[in-house]
Scaffold this active site. Structure first.
Site, PDB file in Angstrom:
ATOM      1  N   ASP A  15      -7.328   1.962   4.692  1.00 44.20           N
ATOM      2  CA  ASP A  15      -8.010   1.474   5.891  1.00 44.20           C
ATOM      3  C   ASP A  15      -9.514   1.377   5.728  1.00 44.20           C
ATOM      4  O   ASP A  15     -10.209   0.998   6.684  1.00 44.20           O
ATOM      5  CB  ASP A  15      -7.728   2.413   7.080  1.00 44.20           C
ATOM      6  CG  ASP A  15      -6.300   2.340   7.557  1.00 44.20           C
ATOM      7  OD1 ASP A  15      -5.563   1.462   7.087  1.00 44.20           O
ATOM      8  OD2 ASP A  15      -5.919   3.178   8.397  1.00 44.20           O
ATOM      9  N   HIS A  75      -5.146  -5.374   7.090  1.00 37.59           N
ATOM     10  CA  HIS A  75      -6.191  -4.680   6.351  1.00 37.59           C
ATOM     11  C   HIS A  75      -7.368  -5.589   5.994  1.00 37.59           C
ATOM     12  O   HIS A  75      -7.400  -6.765   6.349  1.00 37.59           O
ATOM     13  CB  HIS A  75      -5.586  -4.011   5.125  1.00 37.59           C
ATOM     14  CG  HIS A  75      -4.719  -2.845   5.485  1.00 37.59           C
ATOM     15  ND1 HIS A  75      -5.228  -1.607   5.788  1.00 37.59           N
ATOM     16  CD2 HIS A  75      -3.371  -2.739   5.637  1.00 37.59           C
ATOM     17  CE1 HIS A  75      -4.245  -0.781   6.085  1.00 37.59           C
ATOM     18  NE2 HIS A  75      -3.100  -1.452   6.014  1.00 37.59           N
ATOM     19  N   SER A  79      -4.342  -1.043   0.602  1.00 35.98           N
ATOM     20  CA  SER A  79      -3.269  -1.901   1.108  1.00 35.98           C
ATOM     21  C   SER A  79      -3.810  -3.303   1.375  1.00 35.98           C
ATOM     22  O   SER A  79      -4.947  -3.460   1.830  1.00 35.98           O
ATOM     23  CB  SER A  79      -2.693  -1.328   2.401  1.00 35.98           C
ATOM     24  OG  SER A  79      -1.774  -2.249   2.986  1.00 35.98           O
ATOM     25  N   ASN A  86      10.337  -0.708  -9.902  1.00 37.22           N
ATOM     26  CA  ASN A  86       9.706  -2.016 -10.067  1.00 37.22           C
ATOM     27  C   ASN A  86       8.926  -2.284  -8.788  1.00 37.22           C
ATOM     28  O   ASN A  86       9.496  -2.690  -7.779  1.00 37.22           O
ATOM     29  CB  ASN A  86      10.731  -3.112 -10.306  1.00 37.22           C
ATOM     30  CG  ASN A  86      10.074  -4.491 -10.397  1.00 37.22           C
ATOM     31  OD1 ASN A  86       8.841  -4.606 -10.432  1.00 37.22           O
ATOM     32  ND2 ASN A  86      10.879  -5.531 -10.436  1.00 37.22           N
ATOM     33  N   GLY A 106       0.814  -1.200   0.000  1.00 30.79           N
ATOM     34  CA  GLY A 106       0.000   0.000   0.000  1.00 30.79           C
ATOM     35  C   GLY A 106       0.851   1.255   0.000  1.00 30.79           C
ATOM     36  O   GLY A 106       0.476   2.282  -0.570  1.00 30.79           O
ATOM     37  N   SER A 107       2.014   1.197   0.631  1.00 31.20           N
ATOM     38  CA  SER A 107       2.931   2.335   0.619  1.00 31.20           C
ATOM     39  C   SER A 107       3.399   2.636  -0.796  1.00 31.20           C
ATOM     40  O   SER A 107       3.472   3.804  -1.215  1.00 31.20           O
ATOM     41  CB  SER A 107       4.141   2.048   1.518  1.00 31.20           C
ATOM     42  OG  SER A 107       3.739   1.744   2.828  1.00 31.20           O
TER      43      SER A 107
END
Length: 434
Positions: A192, A218, A213, A286, A84-85
């Protein structure tokens, strides 16, 4: 499916059943985690089947998941990522593309966000040389408001990037309208909040681009993983390029000449006919996921409705059980919303006869896991002290969160006896100090 493969997968199901905990919940002994993945036999089978097929890179399962998840979140395109980051990084970085011409984000441009949240909503702003503009949040909903965002818009403001706090939607419709009125890019961090709605509309459908995420905490999990979604096809193409090394080619892995003119391009100062698979139009990364992750995601996606219902049910049980307990500020859904909750957040009153730390210590000693509301006030962390930023208004509530706020779990793996034990433990602690 071959008989041998079917036999292996049948054994996997049996293995899963053999691994199940049959001891049951023992108060004060069994860990009550604040978050976690709920994985069944079919999830284990999905992973093993992908491994048996040696689907070790992005492939058919990835494409199938992207299509199914895009339909579920009512966006035209979805791109899987390794976290998710990374999804957040791609979502904001896409707006720095030369394809946006004069509208592109450039170093020094400002992006409005909140101080009380998880750093990966803010880090892409800093990583792209942009300037975060921090606004405060409301206590009880733990979200900012459209009024606060409006007050923060200045001559250098070019974008808004905000997350739904613990699954509780912020005023997404109003903030989307502000973005439209001021010609701002709007990145909606939905990591979230999968399954939440605001004004009857799914979160993740208000922003120009949204992120999710799939970390085990999650709503769905792939172990690691994330997703970027949008209905803007130009934006989707940029996101794909940035995710896939920055290349201009859009062939799937293992495919050649999807465009039917692989050796007929001339771009940059490259020679005529340079192989399109090795022409790079962005400075990319990537950040792809694998088919093993996607196979697990597909199995989890079938259970999403049940997961969302369980989160809502568990949150309600805690809210009703703790209602009226003195010295505790309990959470409230944003008006007009139906949250798919990530956690149950509690703030201890400043004048309480006990501290947040004392209550948290009491819970943790009794095997009830707690978490802070992520970073609290991000501007107070060492990573951001010397970074260019702007603050609009004060961050008083973010400071309260830093000092006095924590949350406990509502994830689907929690049972009614576990939740009742949490309620009883909190009540007994407060009563003993009343």
């Amino acid at each position: 499916m071959t008989d041998h493969k079917a036999l292996v997968l049948d054994e996997v199901r049996k293995y899963h059943l053999d691994r199940q905990d049959t001891d049951g919940f023992v108060p004060g002994v069994t860990e009550i985690w604040p978050s976690g993945a709920v994985l069944d036999a079919e999830d284990r089978v999905a992973l093993v089947e992908a491994a048996l097929d040696l689907r070790i890179a992005a492939g058919p399962s990835s494409r199938k998941f992207e299509s199914a998840f895009a339909r579920r979140l009512r966006r035209r395109k979805a791109h899987l990522t390794n976290s998710g980051s990374s999804a957040n990084l791609l979502a904001l970085s896409a707006y720095t593309s030369h394809l946006f011409e004069d509208r592109r984000l450039r170093p020094g441009d400002e992006v409005i966000t909140v101080a009380a949240g998880f750093p990966t909503t803010v880090n892409p702003i800093v990583q792209n040389g942009l300037v975060p503009v921090f606004v405060d949040v409301e206590l009880s909903t733990y979200n900012t408001t459209a009024d606060r965002v409006a007050a923060a818009i200045g001559p250098k403001t070019r974008a808004i990037m905000i997350a739904h706090a613990l699954g509780n939607p912020f005023e997404a419709a109003e903030i989307a309208q502000l973005a439209a009125e001021h010609d701002l890019f709007f990145v909606e961090d939905n990591c979230d909040g999968v399954g939440s709605t605001y004004r009857g509309q799914l979160t993740g459908t208000f922003g120009h681009v949204t992120t999710v995420s799939f970390y085990p905490a999650h709503h769905l999990t792939m172990g690691e993983g994330g997703c970027v979604l949008t209905s803007d096809l130009k934006l989707a193409r940029i996101i794909e390029s940035l995710r896939d090394w920055g290349r201009d080619c859009w062939c799937e892995p293992g495919k050649n000449n999807t465009c039917l003119k692989r050796f007929q391009y001339q771009m940059g100062t490259l020679p005529e006919g340079y192989d399109h698979k090795y022409i790079f139009s962005h400075v990319g990364y990537n950040l792809k996921a694998t088919d093993l992750q996607a196979a697990l995601g597909l199995s989890q996606l079938d259970k999403l409705d049940g997961f969302v219902d369980a989160r809502k049910r568990n949150w309600r049980r805690l809210r009703e059980g703790l209602d009226g307990v003195p010295h505790l500020l309990l959470p409230e859904p944003t008006p007009g919303s139906d949250p798919s909750w990530f956690g149950f957040v509690i703030t201890v009153d400043a004048d309480a006869p006990f501290s947040r730390a004392e209550l948290v210590h009491h819970l943790e000693e009794r095997k009830i896991g707690t978490r802070r509301l992520f970073a609290g006030n991000l501007t107070r962390h060492p990573a951001y002290l010397d970074r260019p930023h702007r603050v609009v208004g004060d961050l008083a509530n973010s400071d309260v969160i830093t000092e006095n706020t924590f949350w406990v779990g509502v994830y689907p793996g929690l049972t009614e006896p576990m939740l009742d034990y949490v309620i009883t433990t909190v009540k007994e602690f407060v009563e003993a100090r009343g």
